[in-house]
Design a protein around this motif. Structure first.
Motif, PDB file in Angstrom:
ATOM      1  N   THR A   1      -5.762   5.501  -5.627  1.00  0.00           N
ATOM      2  CA  THR A   1      -6.820   6.423  -6.065  1.00  0.00           C
ATOM      3  C   THR A   1      -7.103   7.504  -5.027  1.00  0.00           C
ATOM      4  N   ALA A   2      -6.864   7.227  -3.735  1.00  0.00           N
ATOM      5  CA  ALA A   2      -7.083   8.237  -2.697  1.00  0.00           C
ATOM      6  C   ALA A   2      -6.143   9.422  -2.900  1.00  0.00           C
TER       7      ALA A   2
ATOM      8  N   TYR B   1      -4.993  -0.556  -4.665  1.00  0.00           N
ATOM      9  CA  TYR B   1      -5.524   0.341  -5.701  1.00  0.00           C
ATOM     10  C   TYR B   1      -6.294   1.493  -5.063  1.00  0.00           C
ATOM     11  N   ARG B   2      -6.973   1.243  -3.935  1.00  0.00           N
ATOM     12  CA  ARG B   2      -7.721   2.297  -3.242  1.00  0.00           C
ATOM     13  C   ARG B   2      -6.781   3.347  -2.653  1.00  0.00           C
TER      14      ARG B   2
ATOM     15  N   SER C   1     -18.578   7.937  -0.777  1.00  0.00           N
ATOM     16  CA  SER C   1     -18.350   6.504  -0.956  1.00  0.00           C
ATOM     17  C   SER C   1     -18.327   6.181  -2.444  1.00  0.00           C
TER      18      SER C   1
ATOM     19  N   TYR D   1      -8.653   5.025   2.626  1.00  0.00           N
ATOM     20  CA  TYR D   1      -8.714   4.022   1.565  1.00  0.00           C
ATOM     21  C   TYR D   1      -9.347   2.727   2.015  1.00  0.00           C
TER      22      TYR D   1
ATOM     23  N   ARG E   1     -14.181   8.016   1.377  1.00  0.00           N
ATOM     24  CA  ARG E   1     -13.567   6.694   1.363  1.00  0.00           C
ATOM     25  C   ARG E   1     -13.414   6.224  -0.074  1.00  0.00           C
ATOM     26  N   THR E   2     -12.446   5.346  -0.278  1.00  0.00           N
ATOM     27  CA  THR E   2     -12.250   4.763  -1.609  1.00  0.00           C
ATOM     28  C   THR E   2     -12.671   3.301  -1.644  1.00  0.00           C
ATOM     29  N   SER E   3     -13.137   2.770  -0.505  1.00  0.00           N
ATOM     30  CA  SER E   3     -13.666   1.406  -0.438  1.00  0.00           C
ATOM     31  C   SER E   3     -15.131   1.463  -0.043  1.00  0.00           C
TER      32      SER E   3
ATOM     33  N   ARG F   1      -6.507  -4.674  -4.843  1.00  0.00           N
ATOM     34  CA  ARG F   1      -7.787  -4.244  -4.311  1.00  0.00           C
ATOM     35  C   ARG F   1      -7.601  -3.048  -3.386  1.00  0.00           C
ATOM     36  N   VAL F   2      -7.160  -3.281  -2.152  1.00  0.00           N
ATOM     37  CA  VAL F   2      -6.950  -2.175  -1.221  1.00  0.00           C
ATOM     38  C   VAL F   2      -5.811  -1.283  -1.700  1.00  0.00           C
TER      39      VAL F   2
ATOM     40  N   HIS G   1       0.836  -1.198   0.000  1.00  0.00           N
ATOM     41  CA  HIS G   1       0.000   0.000   0.000  1.00  0.00           C
ATOM     42  C   HIS G   1       0.876   1.256   0.000  1.00  0.00           C
TER      43      HIS G   1
END
Length: 732
Positions: A294-295, A290-291, A341, A57, A75-77, A287-288, A11
């Motif tokens: 993007t955050a 990538y969040r 969200s 994220y 949030r990005t998730s 998954r995480v 991350h």
């Protein structure tokens, strides 16, 4: 711990990549360089909390959906409520209605249980058991055994695991202590953390688990950045150096406490991450991670939107100190995610634990949660979901489904999804599995033997092809022929004393009317038609009235003839007249009047009775007016009763050929038959009702034929010596 360290380190690398890309892209933030500070959430809690309340994220707590209380949280998730909705849709997709639930002993677990309970109820499913996983299992040492007993005792083949990440070790400890029965496990996004605590018992039990994970995203260029990364570029970043040392079991030169006798490997910073045991994480679609990526971009684009909206248009080259020119509320206004969200899109993964520490993660479908009421699920039908524990898709129901032809019946004291199966009663059907109610068949249909369909009812009427119909037809024709034979005998012996003594004309009228009475019964047999319904009762009533009135006239003729022989009798003038014929005509006119009134007011009609018998449609003649029908019967009964009284009074007259005794007995038979007919008729339905009336007609007509004409035929053929004029004492 290497795997756990690498997960978070990955991350961090995505975070660094995003910052480097933004700082080198003059189109996003020209003349602005992003920096960063990383704070240990344990050592600097306030700083860590402050950062989490800006953009997160991974935070899934639904409380942050409140834009009034948390206006600056993004949030990005997806939040955990969307994750619960997704799991429920998976259960619904596979028809799993009897589900176990294990939750963590925190707000996340209890919120999950409440929402699961409500959501499952919405599609008639329910929770087989609900167990709470404690965090400190050393204190609550009995609770693990209780959970194991619940799993071992339950009949549910599917169990949902919804626990927080920090309960992962407690969960792994539970599986290492007990031989968990083979089930299908549906897990939330915490499940990848289980890989850190891989144990044989855990892998055996969880093999084939399905997990709902946030949808993957591809970070272009991350693979090259990942393998080309070196901590030498970030020498002041303690997180980088510390993680590097844990990954490669080496140490950077610095002030450390060395243990005598131990060999220490020096980190060069040129080690490659491909040498680490990282195969568990698969490819570089994350998954995480990538969040996280993007955050950072979300914040950068918010800054871009903020300064693009400020005049003049070329203000970017005048920015010197971003920190002194931007307030947090300004950035919040520039973020375009209104609800804070992202779209709730998840992948459904199947985990298979293979030999040699290998793990196969296969995407078998996806879930798209647009809202709590609009959720789309797609599952690859080619995947064998039962492997390795089940053949095909496992069933998880409290009891076997109710087969078509039966319905569900609530089981007292049991959950709503536990029920008994009750076969549909006659006249009802169900053509689907687990039907809540049986459907009533239309009136003209009945349920088949399996109670899975409605089939047309059979049309029931007294047919010539039925055994009863054919028997009655045969009897009718036989009696008709017998009456015709008697009429032939009377015509042949027309001038003999026994024929002449009993009024030849009335005898012929009586015999002809009896023949017609027998033939009238044929109107009652066969498929009812409107014409038959109109004719059969009035025709029978008219013809039978002629028969009974003829008997009455014969009796009155005997009485008049006997009394006319007395001196001074006024009845002499009626002897030899047509009084008897007039009497028959008058009685027949009375019957005709009743029939005309019946036809004019409420005539009979064809009716299909679909209620009286469950398996048949009784095609019958509705008499229209029951009052008129029984008036006809009462009228004939009155004539018969008068005949009986008159014949009884004349039975002892001194005449060799006096038939008063025979008439008395025939009227006794007649009255007995029709008195018995009334209750039999009222208690019968369909063809049996028609058969009862036919039987009454044949029996009463046969009684007249046998009682009145039987003795005469006996004398004619067997006692011809009595059929002589000189044998008479008195000739009528």
């Amino acid at each position: 711990m290497v795997r756990a360290t690498f997960r978070y380190y990955r991350h961090y690398l995505a975070f660094l990549l995003a910052i480097e890309e933004i700082n080198t892209n003059s189109q996003i933030l020209p003349n602005i360089t992003l920096g960063y500070q990383i704070h240990d959430s344990c050592g600097m809690e306030l700083k860590a909390l402050s950062g989490a309340l800006d953009i997160s994220y991974g935070t899934m707590h639904p409380v942050f959906n409140n834009r009034v209380q948390f206006p600056s949280f993004y949030r990005t998730s997806p939040n955990e409520e969307a994750e619960i909705d997704g799991i429920v849709q998976i259960l619904k997709h596979f028809g799993w209605k009897w589900v176990g639930l294990i939750i963590s002993d925190d707000d996340t677990g209890y919120r999950g249980r409440e929402k699961f309970t409500y959501a499952l109820t919405s599609y008639n499913a329910c929770i087989a058991f609900s167990s709470v996983l404690k965090y400190n299992f050393y204190i609550y040492f009995n609770h693990e055994n209780n959970i194991f007993q619940e799993i071992e005792r339950t009949t549910a083949n599917v169990i949902v695991l919804f626990i927080s990440i920090k309960y992962t070790y407690s969960f792994a400890h539970l599986f290492s202590m007990y031989n968990i029965p083979q089930k299908t496990w549906i897990t939330s996004s915490f499940f990848p953390n289980v890989m850190v605590y891989r144990q044989e018992e855990l892998e055996i039990a969880l093999n084939g688990s399905l997990s709902l994970l946030v949808q993957e995203g591809e970070i272009i260029g991350f693979k090259q950045f990942f393998y080309g990364f070196s901590p030498n570029k970030y020498t002041k970043d303690e997180l980088t150096t510390d993680t590097w040392e844990k990954l490669f079991h080496c140490y950077f030169p610095r002030v450390v406490t060395y243990i005598p006798g131990r060999t220490y490997k020096t980190c060069t910073g040129n080690e490659t991450l491909s040498d680490a045991d990282l195969s568990i994480y698969g490819d570089h679609n994350y998954r995480v991670t990538y969040r996280v990526y993007t955050a950072v971009y979300a914040l950068a684009h918010a800054l871009h939107n903020l300064y693009s909206a400020q005049p003049p248009a070329n203000h970017w080259d005048k920015l010197v100190n971003l920190k002194n020119n931007v307030n947090p509320w300004q950035i919040n206004a520039a973020v375009k995610n209104e609800f804070g969200s992202p779209a709730a899109k998840f992948d459904i993964l199947k985990f298979l634990f293979l030999p040699n520490n290998n793990i196969q993660k296969r995407k078998i479908g996806n879930v798209n949660v647009l809202s709590s009421k609009e959720i789309y699920v797609h599952v690859d039908s080619s995947v064998n979901l039962g492997l390795p524990h089940f053949d095909g898709i496992p069933q998880s129901l409290c009891n076997d489904p109710c087969a078509p032809g039966s319905r569900k019946s609530k089981r007292e004291g049991a959950p709503s999804c536990c029920y008994d199966c009750v076969k549909c009663v006659d006249g009802e059907m169900s053509n689907r599995t687990d039907a809540p109610e049986c459907l009533k068949c239309p009136e003209d249909m009945k349920s088949n033997l399996q109670r899975i369909d409605c089939i047309p009812k059979e049309i029931n009427y007294l047919s010539y092809m039925d055994s009863m119909g054919s028997s009655l037809t045969s009897i009718t024709l036989m009696l008709f022929c017998s009456t015709a034979a008697v009429l032939g005998i009377f015509l042949k012996y027309w001038d003999t004393p026994i024929v002449r003594a009993n009024n030849q004309n009335l005898s012929c009228i009586l015999l002809i009317s009896l023949m017609l009475c027998f033939l009238c019964t044929l109107l009652f047999i066969g498929r009812p038609t409107q014409i038959c319904c109109l004719l059969r009762q009035v025709t029978f009533g008219f013809v039978f009235t002629i028969s009974v009135s003829s008997v009455l006239a014969k009796t009155l003729t005997v009485i008049i003839a006997f009394n006319a022989t007395k001196p001074g009798s006024k009845l002499k003038k009626y002897v030899g007249t047509q009084l008897s014929i007039i009497l028959v005509i008058l009685c027949s006119l009375g019957e005709m009047g009743i029939s005309l009134g019946w036809m004019a007011s409420n005539p009979p009609f064809v009716e299909a009775d679909m209620i009286s018998e469950k398996d048949f449609i009784n095609l019958m003649c509705n008499e229209g007016s029951v009052i008129f029908f029984f008036n006809i019967i009462a009228y004939m009964g009155t004539l018969a009763l008068l005949s009986f009284i008159a014949a009884f009074l004349a039975k002892d007259f001194p005449d060799q050929f006096n038939e008063a005794k025979n008439i008395t007995f025939s009227m006794l038979v007649f009255c007995s038959v029709w008195v018995t007919f009334v209750p039999a008729y009222l208690s019968s339905k369909g063809s049996r009702m028609v058969a009862a009336e036919i039987f009454a007609i044949l029996a009463s007509s046969s009684g007249l034929l046998g009682c009145i004409f039987g003795p005469k035929c006996y004398i004619i053929y067997l006692k011809p010596e009595l059929n002589k004029r000189e044998t008479r004492v008195h000739i009528i």
